[in-house]
Design a protein around this motif. Sequence first.
Motif, mmCIF file in Angstrom:
data_model
loop_
_atom_site.group_PDB
_atom_site.id
_atom_site.type_symbol
_atom_site.label_atom_id
_atom_site.label_comp_id
_atom_site.label_asym_id
_atom_site.label_seq_id
_atom_site.Cartn_x
_atom_site.Cartn_y
_atom_site.Cartn_z
ATOM 1 N N ARG A 322 39.155 58.802 76.585
ATOM 2 C CA ARG A 322 38.347 59.481 75.539
ATOM 3 C C ARG A 322 39.192 59.046 74.315
ATOM 4 N NH1 ARG A 322 36.912 65.402 76.972
ATOM 5 N NH2 ARG A 322 38.823 65.299 77.677
ATOM 6 N N PHE A 324 40.447 60.101 70.004
ATOM 7 C CA PHE A 324 40.756 61.225 69.260
ATOM 8 C C PHE A 324 41.438 60.901 68.164
ATOM 9 C CE2 PHE A 324 43.976 59.647 72.218
ATOM 10 C CZ PHE A 324 45.158 59.735 71.518
ATOM 11 N N ASP A 371 46.385 63.822 69.039
ATOM 12 C CA ASP A 371 46.731 64.538 70.527
ATOM 13 C C ASP A 371 45.406 64.296 71.321
ATOM 14 O OD1 ASP A 371 46.205 66.573 72.419
ATOM 15 O OD2 ASP A 371 46.838 68.130 71.115
ATOM 16 N N GLU A 373 44.139 65.304 73.783
ATOM 17 C CA GLU A 373 43.021 66.273 74.449
ATOM 18 C C GLU A 373 42.581 67.098 73.301
ATOM 19 O OE1 GLU A 373 41.747 66.316 77.336
ATOM 20 O OE2 GLU A 373 43.011 64.522 77.973
ATOM 21 N N ASP A 374 42.780 67.089 72.185
ATOM 22 C CA ASP A 374 42.091 67.903 70.981
ATOM 23 C C ASP A 374 41.526 66.804 69.912
ATOM 24 O OD1 ASP A 374 41.517 69.697 69.302
ATOM 25 O OD2 ASP A 374 43.485 70.349 68.853
ATOM 26 N N TYR A 375 40.298 66.663 70.011
ATOM 27 C CA TYR A 375 39.593 65.693 69.603
ATOM 28 C C TYR A 375 39.868 65.454 67.984
ATOM 29 C CZ TYR A 375 36.104 62.160 68.021
ATOM 30 O OH TYR A 375 35.285 60.931 67.592
ATOM 31 N N THR A 384 47.687 72.604 72.142
ATOM 32 C CA THR A 384 47.020 72.448 73.250
ATOM 33 C C THR A 384 47.724 72.860 74.710
ATOM 34 O OG1 THR A 384 45.816 70.307 72.617
ATOM 35 C CG2 THR A 384 45.742 70.539 74.890
ATOM 36 N N LEU A 386 48.215 71.933 78.137
ATOM 37 C CA LEU A 386 48.193 71.012 78.992
ATOM 38 C C LEU A 386 47.699 71.329 80.591
ATOM 39 C CD1 LEU A 386 50.743 68.266 77.839
ATOM 40 C CD2 LEU A 386 48.352 68.535 77.526
ATOM 41 N N HIS A 389 44.872 70.264 81.393
ATOM 42 C CA HIS A 389 44.577 69.061 81.260
ATOM 43 C C HIS A 389 45.495 68.144 82.051
ATOM 44 C CE1 HIS A 389 41.652 69.829 77.846
ATOM 45 N NE2 HIS A 389 42.769 70.471 77.347
ATOM 46 N N SER A 392 44.950 64.312 82.518
ATOM 47 C CA SER A 392 44.521 63.757 81.275
ATOM 48 C C SER A 392 44.919 62.077 80.986
ATOM 49 C CB SER A 392 45.434 64.317 79.829
ATOM 50 O OG SER A 392 45.238 63.368 78.771
ATOM 51 N N TYR A 395 47.282 61.337 77.671
ATOM 52 C CA TYR A 395 48.657 61.936 77.977
ATOM 53 C C TYR A 395 49.150 60.975 78.884
ATOM 54 C CZ TYR A 395 48.724 65.891 74.864
ATOM 55 O OH TYR A 395 48.805 66.625 73.752
#
Length: 414
Positions: A322, A324, A371, A373-375, A384, A386, A389, A392, A395
Amino acid sequence: MLLGLSRPATQVHAQDILIPMDARQSDHLKAYGIAFWSLQRGVTVDWLLNYRGGSFLLPFDNEIEQELRIRGVYSEKLGGAQTASVISEVESEANNTSLVRLEKAPRVAVYAPQQTLPWDDAVLLALNYAEVPYEMVYDDDVMEGELANYDWLHLHHEDFTGQFGKFIQYRSMPWYIEQQRQAEAAARRHGFRKVSELKLVVTQTIRDYVTNGGFLFAMCSGTDTFDIASAALNTDIVPAEYDGDPIDPDALSKLDYSQTFAFHNFRPNFNAQQYEHSDIDTGPPPPQLRNPALDYFTIFEFSAKWDPVPTMLTQNHVATVRGFIGQTTNFEKQFIKPNVVILAEAPGRDEVRYLHGSYGQGTFTFYAGHDPEDYQHFVGDPPTDLALHKNSPGYRLILNNVLFPAAKKKKQKT
């Protein structure tokens, strides 16, 4: 050059611990910390590239097994015959897999000011969650030669051009005022008139660190501002709003791209009000794709036996990650030097997410975005967590870089 090592059959342990890194793994991020912790204790770790997501193989030890349970990392015990079978499969010419031996925990440094900033750093989050020890260094330490004490150095949202991150919209905020005050005091302390002059010397010192064998990993604006500052060594690209004097009218013709790691032929952004340093960054995705459910990038697959370095850097349990957004979100492909290896890109958009190259005896790896996991992380947002996540893929790319310097170096053939 880093290459894998075969584990001689006579040295196969009677029993080993396999830490799978495929979908079966309960906590991918903590697994990297276990590998690092084992290296710190003098235990060698075999990294099985492309085998079940880039698994780790360690000799069985009660203390390691206990630590795996404490940290919630899934593992499998192997008998001697099972280990031999796994290694045989990994080393088979029929498979795109290989074994790289990790021998020594790298000494890790993060370049960041000691003051608490109102936003976080994804690498600090990853190191803390994975329980990988590190030390913070900043301008004074770099100027005093401290980088020689470390194997791996991380840069994040630092602005090496001396424009305070181009956060001029926040110039009345206490944190911005304090950040600027400290930067200007540091410049004066080292005999420079402007922050950009200090940052240029810091940039050149970091480049020397890489030349001499250091491993550099940078994210977000720590990537492109490093190269922009390096190219501007003979000119002034900083608007008066930041340093009190105008831009050199001949700045563009004075840029020296031979000084940079990854990018060339770019144009710095001279608009003080615009939150962008140059045309290297493609900016956020177009509105129709600016959605975490639609915005993805693809990790390339490399030959594990012939290209072990890019293979190590891209180990993951998925091939699509994904996207970001960051101050620097993606690198414009046309500005990447031809000798740089592209590791991941946004398909169909000529936008590179992740790249790697060699410089002197060392290497640099740039990962765009802020980041994983933080779009879209905004100033003032909470960090965040973790723990939410643990698996991830974004990450994992960061932590691949932390372990990469531990790989055994093979002597160059003559």
